[in-house]
Design an enzyme around this catalytic site. Structure first.
Site, PDB file in Angstrom:
ATOM      1  N   THR A 152       0.590  -1.159  -0.340  1.00  0.00           N
ATOM      2  CA  THR A 152       0.299  -0.410  -0.208  1.00  0.00           C
ATOM      3  C   THR A 152       0.742   1.479  -0.078  1.00  0.00           C
ATOM      4  OG1 THR A 152      -0.438  -0.551   2.571  1.00  0.00           O
ATOM      5  CG2 THR A 152      -1.610  -1.343   1.223  1.00  0.00           C
ATOM      6  N   LYS A 179       3.743  -6.839   4.310  1.00  0.00           N
ATOM      7  CA  LYS A 179       3.849  -5.362   3.641  1.00  0.00           C
ATOM      8  C   LYS A 179       3.328  -4.558   5.032  1.00  0.00           C
ATOM      9  CE  LYS A 179      -0.051  -3.164   3.490  1.00  0.00           C
ATOM     10  NZ  LYS A 179      -0.236  -2.193   4.533  1.00  0.00           N
ATOM     11  N   THR A 190       1.614  -2.926  11.569  1.00  0.00           N
ATOM     12  CA  THR A 190       0.708  -3.229  10.850  1.00  0.00           C
ATOM     13  C   THR A 190       1.034  -3.989   9.371  1.00  0.00           C
ATOM     14  OG1 THR A 190      -0.394  -1.376  11.067  1.00  0.00           O
ATOM     15  CG2 THR A 190      -0.990  -1.278   9.301  1.00  0.00           C
ATOM     16  N   GLU A 268       6.819   4.836   6.897  1.00  0.00           N
ATOM     17  CA  GLU A 268       6.363   6.298   6.601  1.00  0.00           C
ATOM     18  C   GLU A 268       6.501   7.000   7.616  1.00  0.00           C
ATOM     19  OE1 GLU A 268       1.878   6.541   5.237  1.00  0.00           O
ATOM     20  OE2 GLU A 268       1.963   4.305   6.238  1.00  0.00           O
ATOM     21  N   ASN A 392      -0.533  13.294  11.151  1.00  0.00           N
ATOM     22  CA  ASN A 392      -0.926  12.188  10.821  1.00  0.00           C
ATOM     23  C   ASN A 392      -1.827  11.309  11.259  1.00  0.00           C
ATOM     24  OD1 ASN A 392      -0.114   9.913   9.284  1.00  0.00           O
ATOM     25  ND2 ASN A 392       0.574   8.589  10.459  1.00  0.00           N
TER      26      ASN A 392
END
Length: 397
Positions: A152, A179, A190, A268, A392
């Site tokens: 993703t 992932k 996650t 991220e 975020n």
């Protein structure tokens, strides 16, 4: 004894499985729908998110598990990205059943299971998935295709494979894809993770060893402190090769830790991978609380991002996490650079320079000796900018 050796590529190293991926239209570019299958049903074990709002694919899996008395075999795993199928209620579970009903018209299915990742709160676009699934090359063995299909916000695919050689001359293999980049917290992280092996591992060992491996890897990493609705780790075996429990335990732990650290490196907004080692705690549980508090702390993450060697945020986080600690016994180091002990409470120019040099590295260790006992635990985290932590708020899975 045994020897664990890395292999090129990923799932292609495991006989007995087929896998691939394609674009179904969820992503503008790149694969977004993948599969893992076998000609004969294979044993499977899974660990899921601790989030109370577990997504529809997890509820669907658990219903199959309950129906089969806590153990079952499947011959097909379907995985999609861009849509989490989470918080969709009974309709979301029904959509999975409808998708498999249509897929069964062109390939035999036995207890098929599904995983999803993406945006929460939207039902699956069944027609797109069904239409795309008809174009699967069900004889493919393309790890690249499925590893990219599950991505993703990841910036790179995550896959490892190992060959395990036993003293008897026999061998088995293990490989995994994963992932994850955001919403990563020590409660799996996650992620979606699929581990395949040809080891003839008893089903009773699968759950035990998978739980151990997850606890020592995915449950030790943190990027932004959030826990997803879709976290999934699956272990499946074709049972075509030899098996040794201790060798498999070691290989599985190595594989999951390698994947977990790649999650953090690809976090991220992250630039640095940091190991938080807490030792000298009253017991292991207290060390675990402190290490996880450090890996989750936004204050610590932003200090690391700013390469600020001040030890105050480290000490403050430990003192606030509810464990026994003593400022007179505490010792904090960044790699080998001493930043705090009772005799050196203020950073002098030389120690600050050495600490700053450590913090400029892409990977380093922050160690905290509590000086109270034998408890020890290590967790892994990353840096995040203040802006990332502040803004975020888009909850991905």
């Amino acid at each position: 004894m045994y020897k664990i050796a890395p292999l090129q590529n990923g799932l292609e190293n495991i006989d007995g499985f087929y896998f691939g991926g394609l674009n179904s239209g969820f992503k503008k570019v790149g694969n977004d729908l993948g599969f893992i299958r076998a000609d004969e049903p294979f044993a499977i074990s899974a660990i899921f998110t601790s989030n109370k709002f577990a997504a529809a694919p997890i509820a669907h899996f658990r219903r199959i598990l309950e129906k089969n008395g806590g153990e079952f075999r499947t011959n097909f795993i379907l995985i999609n990205s861009k849509n989490a199928n989470a918080m969709t209620g009974e309709a979301g579970i029904g959509d999975i059943d409808e998708i498999f009903s249509e897929i069964s018209k062109f390939t035999p299915l036995v207890n098929p299971v599904m995983s999803s990742t993406g945006v929460i709160g939207y039902r699956l676009k069944k027609e797109k998935i069904i239409a795309a699934a008809k174009n699967f090359d069900l004889m493919a063995r393309d790890s690249e295709a499925i590893a990219t299909a599950i991505m993703t916000t990841d910036t790179l695919k995550k896959e490892f494979a190992y060959e395990v050689s036993l003293d008897s001359g026999e061998k088995f293999h293990i490989a995994g894809i994963c992932k994850g980049a955001g919403m990563i917290n020590p409660a799996l992280a996650t992620m979606l993770c699929y581990i395949l092996t040809d080891a003839k591992i008893p089903h009773s060992d699968m759950g035990e060893l998978l739980s151990e491996a997850v606890e020592d890897s995915f449950n030790r990493v943190s990027v932004d402190g959030d826990t997803s609705t879709n976290d999934t780790v699956m272990l499946a075996t074709s049972a075509r090769a030899s098996y040794d429990k201790e060798a498999f335990r070691a290989a599985l732990k190595k594989l999951t830790l390698d994947l977990a650290l790649m999650l953090v490196r690809d976090g991220e907004g992250a630039n640095k991978l940091v190991k938080f080692r807490v030792f000298g705690a009253k017991n292991d549980n207290e060390a675990k609380k402190a290490a996880k508090a450090l890996s989750n702390s936004p204050l610590v993450k932003t200090a690391i991002y700013g390469e600020d060697p001040n030890w105050g945020r480290i000490a403050s986080t430990i003192g606030a996490c509810g464990i026994e600690c003593d400022a007179e016994k505490l010792v904090i180091k960044y790699d080998d650079a001493l930043v705090y002990d009772s005799a050196h409470r203020e950073l002098d120019e030389e120690r600050e320079r050495l600490a700053h040099e450590v913090m400029q590295k892409a990977e380093f260790e922050i160690s905290c000796d509590l000086g109270l006992g034998a408890g020890e635990f290590s967790a892994y985290g990353c840096d995040l900018s203040y802006e990332y932590v502040k803004i975020n708020a888009d909850y991905r899975s």
